[in-house]
Design an enzyme around this catalytic site. Sequence first.
Site, PDB file in Angstrom:
ATOM      1  N   ASP A  59       0.864  -1.170   0.000  1.00 40.34           N
ATOM      2  CA  ASP A  59       0.000   0.000   0.000  1.00 40.34           C
ATOM      3  C   ASP A  59       0.905   1.225   0.000  1.00 40.34           C
ATOM      4  O   ASP A  59       1.611   1.478   0.986  1.00 40.34           O
ATOM      5  CB  ASP A  59      -0.897  -0.016   1.241  1.00 40.34           C
ATOM      6  CG  ASP A  59      -1.851   1.171   1.301  1.00 40.34           C
ATOM      7  OD1 ASP A  59      -1.700   2.123   0.512  1.00 40.34           O
ATOM      8  OD2 ASP A  59      -2.746   1.162   2.173  1.00 40.34           O
ATOM      9  N   ASN A  86       2.974   3.756 -10.609  1.00 45.19           N
ATOM     10  CA  ASN A  86       1.720   3.803 -11.357  1.00 45.19           C
ATOM     11  C   ASN A  86       0.490   3.992 -10.477  1.00 45.19           C
ATOM     12  O   ASN A  86      -0.522   4.537 -10.933  1.00 45.19           O
ATOM     13  CB  ASN A  86       1.569   2.505 -12.169  1.00 45.19           C
ATOM     14  CG  ASN A  86       0.170   2.318 -12.714  1.00 45.19           C
ATOM     15  OD1 ASN A  86      -0.234   2.966 -13.664  1.00 45.19           O
ATOM     16  ND2 ASN A  86      -0.593   1.421 -12.091  1.00 45.19           N
ATOM     17  N   TYR A 163      -6.828  16.026  -8.546  1.00 49.31           N
ATOM     18  CA  TYR A 163      -6.045  15.040  -9.285  1.00 49.31           C
ATOM     19  C   TYR A 163      -4.932  15.726 -10.079  1.00 49.31           C
ATOM     20  O   TYR A 163      -3.770  15.316 -10.039  1.00 49.31           O
ATOM     21  CB  TYR A 163      -6.967  14.261 -10.225  1.00 49.31           C
ATOM     22  CG  TYR A 163      -6.261  13.269 -11.114  1.00 49.31           C
ATOM     23  CD1 TYR A 163      -5.812  12.054 -10.617  1.00 49.31           C
ATOM     24  CD2 TYR A 163      -6.066  13.549 -12.473  1.00 49.31           C
ATOM     25  CE1 TYR A 163      -5.169  11.139 -11.434  1.00 49.31           C
ATOM     26  CE2 TYR A 163      -5.428  12.638 -13.301  1.00 49.31           C
ATOM     27  CZ  TYR A 163      -4.989  11.439 -12.784  1.00 49.31           C
ATOM     28  OH  TYR A 163      -4.346  10.543 -13.604  1.00 49.31           O
ATOM     29  N   LYS A 167      -0.686  15.537  -9.742  1.00 50.74           N
ATOM     30  CA  LYS A 167       0.207  15.132 -10.830  1.00 50.74           C
ATOM     31  C   LYS A 167       1.225  16.231 -11.139  1.00 50.74           C
ATOM     32  O   LYS A 167       2.357  15.936 -11.550  1.00 50.74           O
ATOM     33  CB  LYS A 167      -0.605  14.783 -12.077  1.00 50.74           C
ATOM     34  CG  LYS A 167      -1.478  13.537 -11.915  1.00 50.74           C
ATOM     35  CD  LYS A 167      -0.661  12.301 -11.577  1.00 50.74           C
ATOM     36  CE  LYS A 167      -1.495  11.033 -11.577  1.00 50.74           C
ATOM     37  NZ  LYS A 167      -0.714   9.829 -11.254  1.00 50.74           N
ATOM     38  N   THR A 198     -10.143   3.637 -17.790  1.00 49.75           N
ATOM     39  CA  THR A 198      -9.828   2.933 -16.544  1.00 49.75           C
ATOM     40  C   THR A 198     -10.860   3.303 -15.489  1.00 49.75           C
ATOM     41  O   THR A 198     -11.760   4.115 -15.721  1.00 49.75           O
ATOM     42  CB  THR A 198      -8.431   3.316 -16.020  1.00 49.75           C
ATOM     43  OG1 THR A 198      -8.453   4.688 -15.603  1.00 49.75           O
ATOM     44  CG2 THR A 198      -7.365   3.126 -17.097  1.00 49.75           C
TER      45      THR A 198
END
Length: 240
Positions: A59, A86, A163, A167, A198
């Site tokens: 994790d 990833n 999000y 990134k 996804t």
Amino acid sequence: MKTVLITGANKGIGFATAKQLAQLGYYVYLASRDKQKGNDAVSKLKDGGLLNVDAIEMDVTDLNSIKQAKSELELKIAVLDILINNAGISGEQPQNSSTCAIANLRQVFDTNYFGAVQTTQQFIPLLKKANLPVIVNVSSEVGSLTLHSSPARNSNWDFYHAYGSSKTALNAFTVMLAHEYRNTKFKINSVTPGYTATDLNQSRGTKSVEEGARPIVKLATMEHNGPTGKFFREEGEVPW
């Protein structure tokens, strides 16, 4: 046989990346939070004839879990050639910066940024033993400040402020780590798979996971003269 560790590899782009690298002859360790899901993913690959794969429970938001995975891996290998960060989550939407819940923001950063950083820090010693150590951070176009500032910016990106900012932070980590190791053999880059179908986007993406994995695999398998400290997509370099 070169070794690879991929976080969040039991499904989606991570799984597709693991499959493609295993097909190329790498020994791939699929890391996932859920041990059973990781084992199921490995069984699926082995049923398809790919025996050079193994599962490892990890994790990325739990430092103790990462350390345990590292100890387990050190019993199996002396060198880690490639680390692919990833694992990622999209968080709850919408995520407009003016209203996004701080708890939501923290959760996204915990996986997408802090998770990648602490995983990398723990596995750096194993990577240093490789002839060509490679780190690939899986990012997103939504993390590009240049693209955010463009008149052609996608308005749908307003739903992904948490999000996207995570990134952007991951990209900063890429640049700074690459600079830190600029006089070494390390190759450290960010890559975006593109808008891939996804769980992160409820499978609304326009690319298949196999297509999304291709630029990741390309960076992971670079030669000694390959780039470092850059941001790429399948079509080429992405502006920061």
